[in-house]
Design a protein around this motif. Structure first.
Motif, short mmCIF file in Angstrom:
data_model
loop_
_atom_site.label_atom_id
_atom_site.label_comp_id
_atom_site.label_asym_id
_atom_site.label_seq_id
_atom_site.Cartn_x
_atom_site.Cartn_y
_atom_site.Cartn_z
N GLY A 32 0.82 -1.21 0.00
CA GLY A 32 0.00 0.00 0.00
C GLY A 32 0.85 1.26 0.00
O GLY A 32 0.55 2.23 -0.69
N TYR A 33 1.94 1.24 0.76
CA TYR A 33 2.83 2.39 0.78
C TYR A 33 3.49 2.60 -0.58
O TYR A 33 3.56 3.72 -1.09
CB TYR A 33 3.91 2.20 1.87
CG TYR A 33 4.86 3.36 1.97
CD1 TYR A 33 4.49 4.53 2.63
CD2 TYR A 33 6.12 3.29 1.39
CE1 TYR A 33 5.35 5.60 2.72
CE2 TYR A 33 6.99 4.37 1.47
CZ TYR A 33 6.60 5.52 2.14
OH TYR A 33 7.45 6.58 2.21
N PHE A 39 1.27 6.44 -6.97
CA PHE A 39 0.08 7.21 -7.30
C PHE A 39 0.31 8.70 -7.04
O PHE A 39 -0.07 9.55 -7.85
CB PHE A 39 -1.11 6.71 -6.47
CG PHE A 39 -2.40 7.43 -6.74
CD1 PHE A 39 -3.11 7.17 -7.90
CD2 PHE A 39 -2.90 8.36 -5.85
CE1 PHE A 39 -4.30 7.82 -8.17
CE2 PHE A 39 -4.08 9.03 -6.10
CZ PHE A 39 -4.79 8.75 -7.26
N ALA A 40 0.97 9.02 -5.93
CA ALA A 40 1.25 10.41 -5.60
C ALA A 40 2.16 11.05 -6.64
O ALA A 40 1.94 12.20 -7.06
CB ALA A 40 1.88 10.51 -4.22
N LYS A 47 -0.50 17.27 -12.35
CA LYS A 47 -0.83 18.64 -11.94
C LYS A 47 0.23 19.63 -12.39
O LYS A 47 -0.09 20.70 -12.92
CB LYS A 47 -0.98 18.71 -10.42
CG LYS A 47 -2.24 18.05 -9.91
CD LYS A 47 -2.32 18.11 -8.41
CE LYS A 47 -3.52 17.34 -7.91
NZ LYS A 47 -3.61 17.35 -6.45
N PHE A 48 1.49 19.29 -12.20
CA PHE A 48 2.54 20.21 -12.58
C PHE A 48 2.73 20.28 -14.09
O PHE A 48 3.18 21.30 -14.61
CB PHE A 48 3.84 19.88 -11.85
CG PHE A 48 3.82 20.35 -10.42
CD1 PHE A 48 4.09 21.68 -10.12
CD2 PHE A 48 3.50 19.49 -9.40
CE1 PHE A 48 4.05 22.13 -8.81
CE2 PHE A 48 3.46 19.92 -8.08
CZ PHE A 48 3.74 21.26 -7.79
N LEU A 49 2.38 19.23 -14.80
CA LEU A 49 2.39 19.28 -16.27
C LEU A 49 1.36 20.29 -16.76
O LEU A 49 1.64 21.10 -17.64
CB LEU A 49 2.11 17.89 -16.85
CG LEU A 49 2.08 17.80 -18.37
CD1 LEU A 49 3.47 18.04 -18.95
CD2 LEU A 49 1.56 16.44 -18.80
N ASN A 127 5.53 18.30 0.48
CA ASN A 127 4.48 17.29 0.57
C ASN A 127 3.69 17.49 1.86
O ASN A 127 3.71 16.66 2.76
CB ASN A 127 5.10 15.89 0.51
CG ASN A 127 4.05 14.82 0.32
OD1 ASN A 127 2.92 15.11 -0.06
ND2 ASN A 127 4.41 13.58 0.58
N THR A 128 3.00 18.61 1.93
CA THR A 128 2.14 18.89 3.07
C THR A 128 0.71 19.12 2.59
O THR A 128 0.49 19.40 1.40
CB THR A 128 2.61 20.14 3.84
OG1 THR A 128 2.53 21.28 2.97
CG2 THR A 128 4.03 19.98 4.35
#
Length: 189
Positions: A32-33, A39-40, A47-49, A127-128
């Motif tokens: 899962g990690y 996935f992250a 998003k940044f693309l 990553n917050t």
């Protein structure tokens, strides 16, 4: 003695169940990690693309806007993000594009806001929870501003690669995805 043997046999199923459950929980947490991390990274890249695509469009619009200004309008400088000095490009391709229609103060303000929203130097990449929410809000706001600017300039939104894949003479729709958008269909006789 016989009862001890049967008790251990009856407990065997429970023992195997607990052992399998514990092993599955440990493996699931590890998997899962790993899956969550992948996935992250994928979602962050998407998003940044999109932020980069909007930033590129904003830079081109800013350059076209600066190039389309008349000599008397050039004496009145626009706010810093829209001027050619602040953009710091050598956009020779912008000079080959059609000139912009007469621009208004609202168009200039929307372009300045868009440049502020998608400025890569001001994006928080930590990553917050707050940083992720800030990027999401800025991306949504930038998308709205880009649509406003496109409409003010009379341009349509074309998905990436549409021009490259379009056949010669084929017209594309207005990009809204409406069912009434039949402009890309050819008439069959």
């Amino acid at each position: 003695m016989e009862s001890n043997l049967l008790d251990s046999l009856l407990d065997l199923e429970e023992q195997f169940y607990n052992e399998g459950y514990n092993l599955g929980t440990a493996d699931g947490a590890k998997a899962g990690y790993t899956e969550g991390s992948v996935f992250a990274v994928e979602k962050g890249f998407e998003k940044f693309l999109e932020m980069g695509r909007l930033y590129g469009k904003a830079l081109v619009w800013a350059q076209r806007l600066a190039d389309s200004k008349s000599p008397e309008a050039q004496e009145q400088p626009l706010n810093q993000p829209v001027t050619t000095d602040a953009v710091a490009l050598d956009p020779t391709i912008c000079k080959e594009m059609q000139s912009l229609p007469s621009h208004s103060a609202r168009l200039v303000k929307n372009l300045e806001t868009l440049l502020e929203l998608v400025d890569p130097a001001s994006l928080d990449m930590s990553n917050t929870e707050e940083a992720v929410n800030d990027v999401d809000e800025r991306l949504k706001g930038a998308a709205v501003k880009a649509k406003l600017i496109q409409r003010a300039m009379g341009e349509g939104e074309e998905p990436l690669g549409t021009r490259l894949n379009a056949k010669e003479g084929q017209r594309s729709g207005d990009g809204t995805g409406n069912i009434e958008d039949i402009s890309s269909l050819s008439v069959r006789h």
